[in-house]
Structure formats: C-alpha cells, structure tokens
Design a protein around this motif. Structure first.
Motif, PDB file in Angstrom:
ATOM      1  N   ASN A  62       0.835  -1.211   0.000  1.00 20.02           N
ATOM      2  CA  ASN A  62       0.000   0.000   0.000  1.00 20.02           C
ATOM      3  C   ASN A  62       0.864   1.253   0.000  1.00 20.02           C
ATOM      4  OD1 ASN A  62      -2.374  -1.444  -0.042  1.00 20.02           O
ATOM      5  ND2 ASN A  62      -2.601  -1.451   2.178  1.00 20.02           N
ATOM      6  N   ARG A  63       1.933   1.257   0.792  1.00 23.06           N
ATOM      7  CA  ARG A  63       2.826   2.423   0.824  1.00 23.06           C
ATOM      8  C   ARG A  63       3.481   2.645  -0.528  1.00 23.06           C
ATOM      9  NH1 ARG A  63       6.762   2.083   5.857  1.00 23.06           N
ATOM     10  NH2 ARG A  63       7.467   4.035   4.953  1.00 23.06           N
TER      11      ARG A  63
ATOM     12  N   THR B  19       2.327   1.780  -3.436  1.00 22.26           N
ATOM     13  CA  THR B  19       1.295   2.272  -4.362  1.00 22.26           C
ATOM     14  C   THR B  19       1.074   3.767  -4.153  1.00 22.26           C
ATOM     15  OG1 THR B  19       0.226   0.114  -4.353  1.00 22.26           O
ATOM     16  CG2 THR B  19      -1.092   1.959  -5.116  1.00 22.26           C
ATOM     17  N   ARG B  20       0.968   4.201  -2.881  1.00 22.54           N
ATOM     18  CA  ARG B  20       0.778   5.629  -2.604  1.00 22.54           C
ATOM     19  C   ARG B  20       1.974   6.451  -3.083  1.00 22.54           C
ATOM     20  NH1 ARG B  20      -1.224   3.789   2.519  1.00 22.54           N
ATOM     21  NH2 ARG B  20       0.740   4.426   3.454  1.00 22.54           N
TER      22      ARG B  20
ATOM     23  N   GLU C 121       4.055   5.660  -5.504  1.00 21.75           N
ATOM     24  CA  GLU C 121       4.052   5.689  -6.974  1.00 21.75           C
ATOM     25  C   GLU C 121       3.067   6.723  -7.489  1.00 21.75           C
ATOM     26  OE1 GLU C 121       3.170   1.594  -7.830  1.00 21.75           O
ATOM     27  OE2 GLU C 121       5.293   1.087  -8.081  1.00 21.75           O
ATOM     28  N   ARG C 122       1.902   6.826  -6.849  1.00 22.41           N
ATOM     29  CA  ARG C 122       0.920   7.835  -7.265  1.00 22.41           C
ATOM     30  C   ARG C 122       1.445   9.244  -7.020  1.00 22.41           C
ATOM     31  NH1 ARG C 122      -3.998   5.168  -4.230  1.00 22.41           N
ATOM     32  NH2 ARG C 122      -4.270   3.341  -5.536  1.00 22.41           N
ATOM     33  N   ALA C 123       2.167   9.412  -5.906  1.00 17.24           N
ATOM     34  CA  ALA C 123       2.660  10.744  -5.549  1.00 17.24           C
ATOM     35  C   ALA C 123       3.740  11.217  -6.516  1.00 17.24           C
ATOM     36  CB  ALA C 123       3.196  10.746  -4.127  1.00 17.24           C
TER      37      ALA C 123
ATOM     38  N   THR D 127       4.182  10.050  -9.687  1.00 21.61           N
ATOM     39  CA  THR D 127       3.807   9.957 -11.093  1.00 21.61           C
ATOM     40  C   THR D 127       3.476  11.363 -11.579  1.00 21.61           C
ATOM     41  OG1 THR D 127       2.896   7.762 -10.746  1.00 21.61           O
ATOM     42  CG2 THR D 127       2.217   8.913 -12.739  1.00 21.61           C
TER      43      THR D 127
ATOM     44  N   THR E  44       1.930  14.400 -13.443  1.00 19.23           N
ATOM     45  CA  THR E  44       0.655  14.638 -14.106  1.00 19.23           C
ATOM     46  C   THR E  44       0.959  15.252 -15.458  1.00 19.23           C
ATOM     47  OG1 THR E  44       0.495  16.791 -13.060  1.00 19.23           O
ATOM     48  CG2 THR E  44      -0.633  14.959 -11.974  1.00 19.23           C
TER      49      THR E  44
END
Length: 113
Positions: A87-88, A90-91, A93-95, A97, A99
């Motif tokens: 989960n960490r 994934t978070r 990677e989103r942060a 990535t 935009t």
C-alpha cells in the motif's frame, strides 16, 4: 521369523536390518565359532513386539502443534506487513507519477476563471 541368507549378508548386516544383536542371532541359531553363515542358510530372527506409543509421542505431537501455531502466527504477521508495504509503495508511486501538462487551448477560447 525366518530369514534366508543371501549373497553379501553378514551377521552384522542381518542383525542391523532386523534390530537384534549379533550375539542373539548366534545364540538362537546355535552358530558355532568362527560364526560362519552361508547363502541359503535359514536363520531364525527373534522379533520382539513393538511397544505401543506412550506419553512421549503425545508430548512430542503437542510440541509440534504449538510450533505450527507459532509459525502460522508469524506468517499472518508477515503477510499483513507485506500488505502494508505494498500500500505504501502504491501511494508513493501515485505521488511521484507526473501529471501530464494541460493541453493547449484552441486559439480564441476564453480562459476559465
């Protein structure tokens, strides 16, 4: 129990195979010194009945069961830890990535307010 001596057999190997002493084989079969045996000879093997399992088996089984339970608990904790780490990641990677930049507006369209 009777046993027929085969090529390569010795009193030691026969005794070890059946879990009896060499002296016991010699005694019950009246084998005289120098204690020779020959291929095809019939030997009587004194077999004693195996005692029924006692409390030692129960104690050992309980110890194994406790160890299995402890390993299950260790596995559960590690599995939860892996889930939290995933989960960490994934978070994170989103942060990080990026935009995509905004698309340019066609000429003559008003800016949003």
């Amino acid at each position: 129990m009777n046993y027929v001596v085969r090529a390569g057999d010795t009193l030691n190997s026969i005794a070890a195979r059946f879990g009896v002493s060499v002296q016991e084989l010699i005694r019950v079969n009246n084998i005289a010194y120098p204690y020779y045996i020959y291929v095809g000879q019939n030997l009587y093997i004194p077999i004693t009945p195996t005692p029924a399992p006692g409390g030692d088996v129960e104690r050992r089984l309980e110890r194994v069961e406790r160890r299995v339970d402890a390993l299950r608990e260790d596995f559960r904790r590690l599995d939860n830890r892996v889930d939290r780490l995933e989960n960490r990641v994934t978070r994170l990677e989103r942060a990080i990535t990026p935009t995509p930049p905004p698309r340019p507006r066609p000429p003559g369209t008003p800016r949003p307010r």
